[in-house]
Write an enzyme that holds these catalytic residues in place. Structure first.
Site, PDB file in Angstrom:
ATOM      1  N   HIS A  50       0.844  -1.183   0.000  1.00 31.12           N
ATOM      2  CA  HIS A  50       0.000   0.000   0.000  1.00 31.12           C
ATOM      3  C   HIS A  50       0.881   1.236   0.000  1.00 31.12           C
ATOM      4  O   HIS A  50       1.857   1.318   0.735  1.00 31.12           O
ATOM      5  CB  HIS A  50      -0.928   0.013   1.221  1.00 31.12           C
ATOM      6  CG  HIS A  50      -1.993   1.064   1.145  1.00 31.12           C
ATOM      7  ND1 HIS A  50      -1.775   2.355   1.556  1.00 31.12           N
ATOM      8  CD2 HIS A  50      -3.259   1.018   0.675  1.00 31.12           C
ATOM      9  CE1 HIS A  50      -2.878   3.064   1.354  1.00 31.12           C
ATOM     10  NE2 HIS A  50      -3.796   2.283   0.829  1.00 31.12           N
ATOM     11  N   LEU A  58     -10.714  -3.779   2.729  1.00 30.04           N
ATOM     12  CA  LEU A  58      -9.741  -3.112   1.878  1.00 30.04           C
ATOM     13  C   LEU A  58      -8.643  -2.424   2.698  1.00 30.04           C
ATOM     14  O   LEU A  58      -8.925  -1.581   3.554  1.00 30.04           O
ATOM     15  CB  LEU A  58     -10.441  -2.086   0.991  1.00 30.04           C
ATOM     16  CG  LEU A  58      -9.552  -1.340  -0.004  1.00 30.04           C
ATOM     17  CD1 LEU A  58      -8.944  -2.315  -1.005  1.00 30.04           C
ATOM     18  CD2 LEU A  58     -10.355  -0.262  -0.716  1.00 30.04           C
ATOM     19  N   ASP A  59      -7.391  -2.809   2.419  1.00 31.33           N
ATOM     20  CA  ASP A  59      -6.196  -2.200   3.023  1.00 31.33           C
ATOM     21  C   ASP A  59      -6.193  -2.287   4.541  1.00 31.33           C
ATOM     22  O   ASP A  59      -5.589  -1.442   5.222  1.00 31.33           O
ATOM     23  CB  ASP A  59      -6.060  -0.735   2.587  1.00 31.33           C
ATOM     24  CG  ASP A  59      -5.853  -0.603   1.092  1.00 31.33           C
ATOM     25  OD1 ASP A  59      -5.193  -1.481   0.508  1.00 31.33           O
ATOM     26  OD2 ASP A  59      -6.352   0.369   0.506  1.00 31.33           O
ATOM     27  N   GLU A  60      -6.846  -3.291   5.098  1.00 31.63           N
ATOM     28  CA  GLU A  60      -6.870  -3.448   6.549  1.00 31.63           C
ATOM     29  C   GLU A  60      -6.393  -4.829   6.979  1.00 31.63           C
ATOM     30  O   GLU A  60      -6.605  -5.242   8.114  1.00 31.63           O
ATOM     31  CB  GLU A  60      -8.280  -3.172   7.087  1.00 31.63           C
ATOM     32  CG  GLU A  60      -8.727  -1.727   6.889  1.00 31.63           C
ATOM     33  CD  GLU A  60     -10.056  -1.428   7.566  1.00 31.63           C
ATOM     34  OE1 GLU A  60     -10.487  -2.237   8.404  1.00 31.63           O
ATOM     35  OE2 GLU A  60     -10.651  -0.381   7.253  1.00 31.63           O
TER      36      GLU A  60
END
Length: 288
Positions: free
Chosen positions: A196, A231-233
């Site tokens: 990310h 998402l992105d976690e």
């Protein structure tokens, strides 16, 4: 004569924390002619879980891998372990996914070709053709899978076919700018790493370094994590940061950020390949 590299293993395990786990593992290895080369362990007081990674060799050719697995299966039942046994001479097969930014892909390819990253890259998948030349220059299969809202399920099914056909162990999203479906995330749980373009949690979405510049940030960063349906976690594996000041332009921040992304992703992939990462709920234990 037996190649000793075929007699070297890595054991990873997690289980409820209790007395005697380390001793039990060491005694089992000793009973099977195992010599411990490296051992790391930790207990999480908040979750009550214990994590361990043991790198060992077996100098008795009469002790088979099946015998080791059978012995560990019995020990695992005793301590309620989740465990894996890996041969160190078997390199994980990796499929790299990318869109139009090539810095992470280029870094992975270079490190693998240079012998600095213990993986075998099975191919490159992209929703664009911009980086096909880079895959070609390394003699790697390039799979163009353009994604739209209409064909996304079919393209993800094709991706899973590629994973199965090429016997892929790990998928790496090297700045692949498409969101994977919840179904695919579940099927590939613990087997997809993403980079990310921020030090999470931070500026999400398009042009993150321009957002950071507009806010006058003093640190920029990058985060490598396992992919989940959130998402992105997903569980964070590695992060890199750099200090910046008011004089840095958005273009300079972008260049610095790309370096951070490349380094963080390569480290995460390398640690995964060496079986140094154990997932602990929403976070990870990394035995570096």
């Amino acid at each position: 004569m037996t190649d000793m590299s075929e007699r070297e293993f890595v054991l990873t395990l997690s289980c409820p924390d209790s007395r005697g786990i380390v001793a039990a593992v060491a005694n089992l290895l000793a009973a099977h002619s195992g010599n411990i080369d490296e051992s790391q362990q930790c207990g999480d007081h908040y979750t009550g879980r214990f994590f361990m990674r043991v790198q060992f060799s077996v100098d008795d050719a009469g002790v088979s891998e099946d015998a080791l697995r059978g012995a560990f299966a019995g020990l695992a039942a005793e301590f309620s372990m989740d465990w894996n046994l890996w041969r160190r001479d078997v390199r994980p097969r990796v499929l790299v996914m990318v869109s139009r930014f090539g810095h992470c892909l280029n870094h992975l390819l270079y490190r693998q070709r240079s012998g600095l990253l213990g993986i075998d890259i099975a191919g490159v998948v992209s929703n664009h053709r911009d980086l096909e030349f880079l895959a070609d220059s390394y003699g790697l299969p390039f799979h163009h899978l353009p994604v739209t809202s209409q064909n996304k399920p079919a393209q993800e099914a094709r991706l899973l076919e590629l994973v199965e056909d090429a016997e892929v162990d790990l998928v790496v999203l090297a700045r692949y700018m498409q969101v994977l479906s919840e179904d695919l995330c579940q099927k590939m749980s613990g087997r997809v790493i993403n980079i990310h373009h921020s030090f999470l949690p931070s500026f999400k979405g398009a042009r993150p370094y321009h957002q950071a510049h507009a806010r006058g940030v003093k640190l920029i960063g990058a985060t490598a994590h396992y992919v989940t349906a959130d998402l992105d976690e997903g569980p964070i594996i590695e992060q890199e940061v750099a200090r910046v000041d008011h004089a840095a332009t958005p273009e300079q921040l972008t260049a610095m950020g790309q370096d951070l992304e490349s380094v963080a992703l390569a480290r995460a992939v390398g640690w995964h390949a060496e079986h140094r990462i154990l997932i602990n709920g929403e976070k990870t234990v990394v035995f570096r």
